[in-house]
Scaffold this active site. Sequence first.
Site, PDB file in Angstrom:
ATOM      1  N   CYS A   2       3.274 -13.716   9.456  1.00  0.00           N
ATOM      2  CA  CYS A   2       3.158 -15.089   9.928  1.00  0.00           C
ATOM      3  C   CYS A   2       1.726 -15.258  10.437  1.00  0.00           C
ATOM      4  O   CYS A   2       0.990 -14.287  10.542  1.00  0.00           O
ATOM      5  CB  CYS A   2       4.128 -15.337  11.058  1.00  0.00           C
ATOM      6  N   ARG A  27      -0.599 -16.070   4.570  1.00  0.00           N
ATOM      7  CA  ARG A  27       0.136 -14.991   5.244  1.00  0.00           C
ATOM      8  C   ARG A  27       1.641 -15.239   5.236  1.00  0.00           C
ATOM      9  O   ARG A  27       2.437 -14.319   5.372  1.00  0.00           O
ATOM     10  CB  ARG A  27      -0.302 -14.899   6.710  1.00  0.00           C
ATOM     11  N   TRP A  75       6.757 -16.776   8.139  1.00  0.00           N
ATOM     12  CA  TRP A  75       7.403 -16.117   6.994  1.00  0.00           C
ATOM     13  C   TRP A  75       8.649 -15.476   7.579  1.00  0.00           C
ATOM     14  O   TRP A  75       8.563 -14.542   8.365  1.00  0.00           O
ATOM     15  CB  TRP A  75       6.460 -15.071   6.397  1.00  0.00           C
ATOM     16  N   ASN A 101       4.110 -13.466  16.190  1.00  0.00           N
ATOM     17  CA  ASN A 101       4.149 -12.685  14.939  1.00  0.00           C
ATOM     18  C   ASN A 101       4.754 -11.336  15.282  1.00  0.00           C
ATOM     19  O   ASN A 101       4.423 -10.769  16.325  1.00  0.00           O
ATOM     20  CB  ASN A 101       2.737 -12.418  14.417  1.00  0.00           C
ATOM     21  N   GLY A 102       5.576 -10.809  14.385  1.00  0.00           N
ATOM     22  CA  GLY A 102       6.156  -9.494  14.634  1.00  0.00           C
ATOM     23  C   GLY A 102       7.665  -9.608  14.776  1.00  0.00           C
ATOM     24  O   GLY A 102       8.258 -10.635  14.433  1.00  0.00           O
ATOM     25  N   GLU A 488       0.960  -1.483 -12.130  1.00  0.00           N
ATOM     26  CA  GLU A 488       0.271  -2.595 -11.476  1.00  0.00           C
ATOM     27  C   GLU A 488       0.353  -3.864 -12.328  1.00  0.00           C
ATOM     28  O   GLU A 488       0.575  -4.959 -11.808  1.00  0.00           O
ATOM     29  CB  GLU A 488      -1.186  -2.189 -11.187  1.00  0.00           C
ATOM     30  N   LYS A 492       2.087  -7.381 -11.090  1.00  0.00           N
ATOM     31  CA  LYS A 492       1.391  -8.682 -11.078  1.00  0.00           C
ATOM     32  C   LYS A 492       2.247  -9.742 -11.755  1.00  0.00           C
ATOM     33  O   LYS A 492       2.388 -10.852 -11.263  1.00  0.00           O
ATOM     34  CB  LYS A 492       0.034  -8.614 -11.792  1.00  0.00           C
ATOM     35  N   GLU A 495       5.356 -10.672  -9.605  1.00  0.00           N
ATOM     36  CA  GLU A 495       5.055 -11.394  -8.367  1.00  0.00           C
ATOM     37  C   GLU A 495       4.795 -12.869  -8.577  1.00  0.00           C
ATOM     38  O   GLU A 495       5.233 -13.692  -7.786  1.00  0.00           O
ATOM     39  CB  GLU A 495       3.778 -10.815  -7.740  1.00  0.00           C
ATOM     40  N   HIS A 511      13.166   8.314 -23.072  1.00  0.00           N
ATOM     41  CA  HIS A 511      14.279   8.915 -22.324  1.00  0.00           C
ATOM     42  C   HIS A 511      15.187   7.851 -21.709  1.00  0.00           C
ATOM     43  O   HIS A 511      15.942   8.154 -20.784  1.00  0.00           O
ATOM     44  CB  HIS A 511      13.724   9.837 -21.230  1.00  0.00           C
ATOM     45  N   LYS A 610       0.986 -12.240   2.381  1.00  0.00           N
ATOM     46  CA  LYS A 610      -0.204 -11.426   2.119  1.00  0.00           C
ATOM     47  C   LYS A 610      -0.217 -10.144   2.926  1.00  0.00           C
ATOM     48  O   LYS A 610      -0.714  -9.135   2.487  1.00  0.00           O
ATOM     49  CB  LYS A 610      -1.445 -12.264   2.420  1.00  0.00           C
TER      50      LYS A 610
END
Length: 615
Positions: A2, A27, A75, A101-102, A488, A492, A495, A511, A610
């Site tokens: 947040c 964020r 968030w 925040n937290g 990666e 991408k 996301e 396999h 983020k």
Amino acid sequence: MCGIVGYMGSERSYEILIQGLKRLEYRGYDSAGVALVRADGSLEVHKARGKVSNLEQVAKGGDTSGCLGIAHTRWATHGEPTDTNAHPHLSQSGKIALVHNGTIENYSVLKQLLTDNGYQFKSETDTEVLVQFIEYMRETHGCDLFEAIREALLRVEGAYAIAVVEQGNPNTMYVARKSSPLVIGVGDGETFVASDATPIVGFTDKVIYLKDNEIGIINRNSPIEIREIDSNEPSSFDVHKLKMSLEQLEKGGYDTFMLKEIFEQPATLRDCVRGRIADDGSRVVLSGIDMNRERFLNAERITLVACGTSWHAALIGKRLIQDFCRMPVEVEYASEFRYGNPVLNEKDIVISISQSGETADTLAAIELAREKGAFVYGICNVVGASIPRNTDSGTYIHVGPEIGVASTKAFTGQVTVLTLVALAIGQLRGVINADRVREVARALKEMPETISETLKIAPEVEALSRIFTYAHNFLYLGRGYNYPTALEGALKLKEISYIHAEGYPAAEMKHGPIALIDREMPSVIIAPSDSLYDKIISNVQQVKSREGAVVAIVSKGNTAMNDIADYCIEIPEVPECLTPIVASIPLQLLAYYIAVNKGKDVDRPRNLAKSVTVE
Ligand code: F6R
């Protein structure tokens, strides 16, 4: 994840807070709110679900005057994203407003205590519990607000950065932190507060980083005062100079931050390498390693810890260190490492990799590593963040603020720094020969030009993206150095376009995942002309013989693949160990254009933030 902003000065705080929230939206962005204290002491609160622009709509009808205020973009961690759960939260009397925040770990115990004492709650958040608890402390201890906050924080378990204001007091704001960052910006007759420096840029370049377990009193008529929460003793602090510029925060003519950040990579990689390779290219110079020579000489093992994209960089780092330093290397997800009862001692080096420097799992992992006597080295982007401040030594990647939620330039910066770190340790331990150092160092110095060249494929990738926009699944395959690149690339795509994608070591496909391949399942195969090229050709053939479409990332001039793959994207040739940096460019672009074709908000993908400061 947040974001917090606060302001006290002679200007109207509302506009400054809104601008700060917009800069912090990366964020977290499911709701936002603001609390303003007007000159007559009255308190006005506005909150809205959704983006900051919704908050502006809601606040339009109200009185937004007042030169003191706090604001928040959220968030969700406790309770859904709703107007009611948005911050700021108010105490029972409606007089104390707080943003946070937290996470408050013992919030249910505190909530029960408060409920037993007649307190009622409007929201489902741990934050409302905290602000009510502060009021409870004030009432039961008969103390002032500062002391009530301190008393409350002494009883709180968890992580927090908070800012608090109070009805009737247009002259004071309180801030505190534990395991969640908080920055104070010191202006001329005005003070800013923020969860990171982005909202402060352009107003002042003087900042104080609040340390863990500190509480600050920001009063209009007296100097900033910082105290230890535990002892209430004054705490000394330094005023740092902020190096971030306003220009760095803006989109620079691109449609999105992500596209800007992809195209910035020639410049960011130049900054990343600058001053770290001797002019004649014969040596890598990293002060973080040079100043701790004995530790690196005596080390018996290196463990890399990180999350997400940074973890993919760590996998590449493992190969680099194995190749250049010939020592045992392990890679762990930070979240698994911390609960995995790791066996470590003073002969261990733990390298943590993090763009934000605030990822809760990575922070906890390094704390554990230090407790066990390991030497902890941080690779980070955000200068002054919690990770670099809690490591023994380290190297910044210096790629500038990354605003797009999907990491791009930070990934290539991390791999670049890991290459430098591996070269530096290899040199120090005398296990890498001088020619190899020169070869890789030269290629790193040339990387800005190499990436500029690579970026020329953007129109080609954009055209290709249209063919695959409506695919439901993707496989990304690579081998050796490029297995992590495949992971990666898949991350991408997931996301930002919300298409399911899996990264796999190309040879492992047979396999199991090979069962998935049919006409509907495209595979992106990273196949530069390296030591595993011949091997990967047979993996491409295995996909083709099951009618799967293949997009191959190949080295320039490789025409053989044209006969096998459906589409080839050429990238410049570089030493094998640097192919992940170059190959990740078309993968970033492919994910980007597919997401844009689907009309997605690439800078702010759903459910993501983020900086992940919760477990
Ligand atoms: C992916 C992404 C995340 C982060 C992860 C770790 O694009 O950005 O997977 O890599 O949350 O974050 P940092 O590097 O800040 O520790």
